[in-house]
Motif scaffolding. Structure first.
Motif, PDB file in Angstrom:
ATOM      1  N   SER A  60     -55.638 -40.167 -20.449  1.00  0.00           N
ATOM      2  CA  SER A  60     -55.775 -40.939 -19.217  1.00  0.00           C
ATOM      3  C   SER A  60     -57.017 -40.539 -18.433  1.00  0.00           C
ATOM      4  O   SER A  60     -57.663 -41.381 -17.802  1.00  0.00           O
ATOM      5  CB  SER A  60     -54.523 -40.796 -18.349  1.00  0.00           C
ATOM      6  OG  SER A  60     -54.188 -39.441 -18.144  1.00  0.00           O
ATOM      7  N   GLY A 187     -51.695 -37.861 -24.814  1.00  0.00           N
ATOM      8  CA  GLY A 187     -52.577 -38.890 -25.337  1.00  0.00           C
ATOM      9  C   GLY A 187     -52.078 -39.373 -26.683  1.00  0.00           C
ATOM     10  O   GLY A 187     -51.375 -38.659 -27.396  1.00  0.00           O
ATOM     11  N   LYS A 221     -52.726 -43.934 -21.598  1.00  0.00           N
ATOM     12  CA  LYS A 221     -52.709 -42.709 -22.391  1.00  0.00           C
ATOM     13  C   LYS A 221     -53.072 -42.951 -23.856  1.00  0.00           C
ATOM     14  O   LYS A 221     -52.873 -42.068 -24.692  1.00  0.00           O
ATOM     15  CB  LYS A 221     -51.352 -42.028 -22.278  1.00  0.00           C
ATOM     16  CG  LYS A 221     -51.117 -41.434 -20.881  1.00  0.00           C
ATOM     17  CD  LYS A 221     -49.906 -40.540 -20.840  1.00  0.00           C
ATOM     18  CE  LYS A 221     -49.788 -39.849 -19.481  1.00  0.00           C
ATOM     19  NZ  LYS A 221     -48.629 -38.937 -19.430  1.00  0.00           N
TER      20      LYS A 221
END
Length: 295
Positions: A60, A187, A221
């Motif tokens: 992010s 992520g 993400k």
């Protein structure tokens, strides 16, 4: 103002306590503050590159920087940059609310849920599910060396949810008693899911025991498909007791779980399996200034 931005980014880089959502909003606040103060475009571009590099395992933050660079290409004006920051933060909140609802549906019927590390979205989902009458037990791993799982256990326990705290190494042994593995993500890329160290072996154990392995992750993400995971440097050895000069200490905070071991990543749009994850990553453009840093 440039020095102030640098200080904010240094705080993000050195913060080992807070998660991706908190640090992403901190980065957005720093950019917004700089825009309000009238920072020049070159200062904002430099800040974007620094943010992208500050915590390379947090997608992010990378996407804040990536989007900012595209915004500066289109309109570098004060109001446009402020609007970009506000829209990104609002989008994060809306997406999290949507994922939370889907997460509650995943919990329904599960007797025991195992989670790893501290995801604010997972925590809020557990609390909301309990608040709506779902009855389940939560097993939180300690998540060493930072012990983020201890903080999660304390919060859900105080909310009245039956909670157990387990040492990290016991997760595989306990998997036959688990109905659902539910965790967040720092992520998601075409190379796998990045989360707290220890996630990969949990995914392996879940697959062996046929326990659903579900990640809650909003779309900011997900890295663009061209991004390749860059491993982090080892952290201070004294966090794991490695004070002996005769050996090296390997103290890493994140690992990568291959997509083939991830049953579902729940986003605000849909629940994705490996193919859908690759499609979402492929839909994200990558700014030219960041391409050389992600190969």
């Amino acid at each position: 103002m440039a020095e102030r931005i640098d200080a904010h980014i240094a705080e993000i880089r050195n913060d080992s306590v807070h998660g991706a959502t908190f640090l992403t909003k901190k980065a957005l606040a720093a950019i917004r503050e700089a825009a309000v103060a009238g920072s020049q475009e070159k200062t904002l571009r430099k800040a974007a590159l620094q943010i992208a590099a500050a915590r390379p395992m947090m997608a992010s933050l990378f996407n804040v920087a990536n989007g900012l660079l595209f915004q500066l290409d289109e309109d570098a004006g004060r109001d446009a940059v402020i609007a970009y920051c506000d829209a990104f933060a609002e989008s994060m909140d809306r997406a999290a609310a949507s994922v939370l609802e889907s997460g509650i549906e995943r919990i329904a019927g599960a007797r025991t849920v195992l989670t790893h590390s501290y995801s604010s979205l997972v925590c809020e989902t557990l609390l909301a599910a309990a608040g709506r009458g779902e009855r389940f037990r939560v097993v939180c791993t300690e998540s060493r060396p930072g012990n983020e799982g201890v903080a999660l256990a304390e919060r859900v326990c105080k909310a009245g949810i039956e909670t157990s705290l387990a040492i990290d190494a016991s997760a595989g042994f306990m998997m036959q008693r688990i109905d659902l593995v539910l965790l967040g993500a720092d992520g998601v890329g075409r190379f796998g899911l990045v989360h707290k160290m220890g996630t990969y072996p949990i995914a392996l154990a879940a697959r062996e025991s046929q326990v659903p392995f579900v990640s809650l992750a909003t779309s900011e993400k997900f890295w663009p498909a061209e991004v390749r995971y860059v491993s982090e440097p080892s952290k201070p050895s004294d966090e794991i007791g490695g004070k002996n000069v005769c050996f090296d200490a390997i103290n890493l905070y994140f690992d990568v779980t291959p997509l083939r071991l991830v049953d579902t990543v729940v986003t605000e749009e849909s629940a994705l399996e490996a193919g859908g994850i690759l499609d979402l990553c492929g839909s994200k453009p990558l700014h030219p200034l960041l391409k050389k840093s992600v190969g």
